[in-house]
Design a protein around this motif. Structure first.
Motif, PDB file in Angstrom:
ATOM      1  N   MET A   1     -47.401 -36.934  -6.668  1.00  0.00           N
ATOM      2  CA  MET A   1     -47.104 -36.092  -7.635  1.00  0.00           C
ATOM      3  C   MET A   1     -48.282 -34.826  -7.855  1.00  0.00           C
ATOM      4  N   SER A   2     -47.919 -33.665  -7.750  1.00  0.00           N
ATOM      5  CA  SER A   2     -48.773 -32.541  -7.879  1.00  0.00           C
ATOM      6  C   SER A   2     -48.739 -32.106  -9.343  1.00  0.00           C
ATOM      7  N   GLY A   3     -48.283 -32.698 -10.354  1.00  0.00           N
ATOM      8  CA  GLY A   3     -48.266 -32.320 -11.700  1.00  0.00           C
ATOM      9  C   GLY A   3     -47.298 -31.167 -11.913  1.00  0.00           C
ATOM     10  N   GLY A   4     -47.152 -30.698 -13.021  1.00  0.00           N
ATOM     11  CA  GLY A   4     -46.248 -29.766 -13.614  1.00  0.00           C
ATOM     12  C   GLY A   4     -45.254 -30.315 -14.287  1.00  0.00           C
ATOM     13  N   GLY A   5     -43.928 -29.800 -14.278  1.00  0.00           N
ATOM     14  CA  GLY A   5     -42.893 -30.223 -15.055  1.00  0.00           C
ATOM     15  C   GLY A   5     -42.470 -31.438 -14.712  1.00  0.00           C
ATOM     16  N   PHE A   6     -42.262 -32.517 -15.723  1.00  0.00           N
ATOM     17  CA  PHE A   6     -41.891 -33.806 -15.469  1.00  0.00           C
ATOM     18  C   PHE A   6     -40.845 -33.990 -16.712  1.00  0.00           C
ATOM     19  N   GLY A   7     -39.737 -34.027 -16.580  1.00  0.00           N
ATOM     20  CA  GLY A   7     -38.730 -34.107 -17.437  1.00  0.00           C
ATOM     21  C   GLY A   7     -38.830 -32.886 -18.543  1.00  0.00           C
ATOM     22  N   PHE A   8     -38.824 -33.048 -19.603  1.00  0.00           N
ATOM     23  CA  PHE A   8     -39.170 -32.142 -20.654  1.00  0.00           C
ATOM     24  C   PHE A   8     -40.875 -31.956 -21.182  1.00  0.00           C
ATOM     25  N   SER A   9     -41.387 -32.388 -20.146  1.00  0.00           N
ATOM     26  CA  SER A   9     -43.058 -32.134 -20.346  1.00  0.00           C
ATOM     27  C   SER A   9     -43.821 -31.733 -19.194  1.00  0.00           C
ATOM     28  N   ASN A  10     -45.004 -31.168 -19.400  1.00  0.00           N
ATOM     29  CA  ASN A  10     -45.864 -30.550 -18.406  1.00  0.00           C
ATOM     30  C   ASN A  10     -47.026 -31.638 -18.262  1.00  0.00           C
ATOM     31  N   ASP A  15     -54.221 -34.395  -8.020  1.00  0.00           N
ATOM     32  CA  ASP A  15     -53.709 -33.657  -6.617  1.00  0.00           C
ATOM     33  C   ASP A  15     -54.543 -32.325  -6.616  1.00  0.00           C
ATOM     34  N   PRO A  16     -55.887 -32.428  -5.837  1.00  0.00           N
ATOM     35  CA  PRO A  16     -56.589 -31.323  -5.773  1.00  0.00           C
ATOM     36  C   PRO A  16     -56.110 -29.837  -5.342  1.00  0.00           C
ATOM     37  N   ASP A  17     -54.677 -30.107  -4.618  1.00  0.00           N
ATOM     38  CA  ASP A  17     -54.016 -29.223  -3.920  1.00  0.00           C
ATOM     39  C   ASP A  17     -52.957 -28.750  -4.835  1.00  0.00           C
ATOM     40  N   GLY A  18     -52.567 -29.616  -5.773  1.00  0.00           N
ATOM     41  CA  GLY A  18     -51.529 -28.808  -6.769  1.00  0.00           C
ATOM     42  C   GLY A  18     -52.018 -27.937  -7.675  1.00  0.00           C
ATOM     43  N   GLU A  19     -51.017 -27.204  -8.154  1.00  0.00           N
ATOM     44  CA  GLU A  19     -51.039 -26.011  -9.095  1.00  0.00           C
ATOM     45  C   GLU A  19     -51.398 -26.512 -10.475  1.00  0.00           C
ATOM     46  N   PHE A  20     -51.375 -27.872 -10.677  1.00  0.00           N
ATOM     47  CA  PHE A  20     -51.618 -28.561 -12.109  1.00  0.00           C
ATOM     48  C   PHE A  20     -52.673 -29.298 -12.149  1.00  0.00           C
ATOM     49  N   TYR A  21     -53.755 -29.243 -11.246  1.00  0.00           N
ATOM     50  CA  TYR A  21     -54.631 -29.991 -11.049  1.00  0.00           C
ATOM     51  C   TYR A  21     -55.734 -30.056 -12.412  1.00  0.00           C
ATOM     52  N   LEU A  22     -55.975 -31.372 -12.712  1.00  0.00           N
ATOM     53  CA  LEU A  22     -56.407 -31.700 -13.953  1.00  0.00           C
ATOM     54  C   LEU A  22     -57.715 -30.855 -14.350  1.00  0.00           C
ATOM     55  N   PRO A  23     -58.850 -30.934 -13.511  1.00  0.00           N
ATOM     56  CA  PRO A  23     -60.078 -30.225 -13.457  1.00  0.00           C
ATOM     57  C   PRO A  23     -59.874 -28.910 -13.704  1.00  0.00           C
ATOM     58  N   GLU A  24     -59.049 -28.189 -13.054  1.00  0.00           N
ATOM     59  CA  GLU A  24     -58.909 -26.857 -13.062  1.00  0.00           C
ATOM     60  C   GLU A  24     -58.094 -26.528 -14.217  1.00  0.00           C
TER      61      GLU A  24
END
Length: 91
Positions: A1-10, A15-24
């Motif tokens: 999972m690369s993060g972002g929208g999950f149902g009604f949450s974000n 995932d370091p290649d994802g747009e919603f990478y936790l450290p970034e």
């Protein structure tokens, strides 16, 4: 999972290649958040759902921070409760 929208949450991702990478996302949030907090989700309006960090370890319960009200407690004992609630029901 690369993060972002999950149902009604974000939800931020490991995932370091994802747009919603936790450290970034936390690097961005650090401009606003007090130190000692780890953001794992945002509310789409400038607020963050966070965990306190003590000795490098994130700890329950889930807290909410925004610039208008500061840091407040939520009803969520942990991240899983947060995800279950907001994945299926709008805020």
């Amino acid at each position: 999972m690369s993060g972002g929208g999950f149902g009604f949450s974000n939800v931020f991702s490991a995932d370091p290649d994802g747009e919603f990478y936790l450290p970034e996302k936390n690097k961005e949030a650090a401009k606003y958040l007090p130190s000692g907090l780890l953001a794992f989700s945002d509310d789409f309006a400038g607020g963050y759902y966070v965990l306190s960090v003590t000795d490098g370890r994130a700890e329950d319960p889930v807290l909410y921070w925004n610039s208008d009200g500061g840091l407040i407690e939520t009803e969520f004992d942990d991240v899983l409760e947060f995800v279950v609630r907001y994945a299926y029901e709008p805020a």
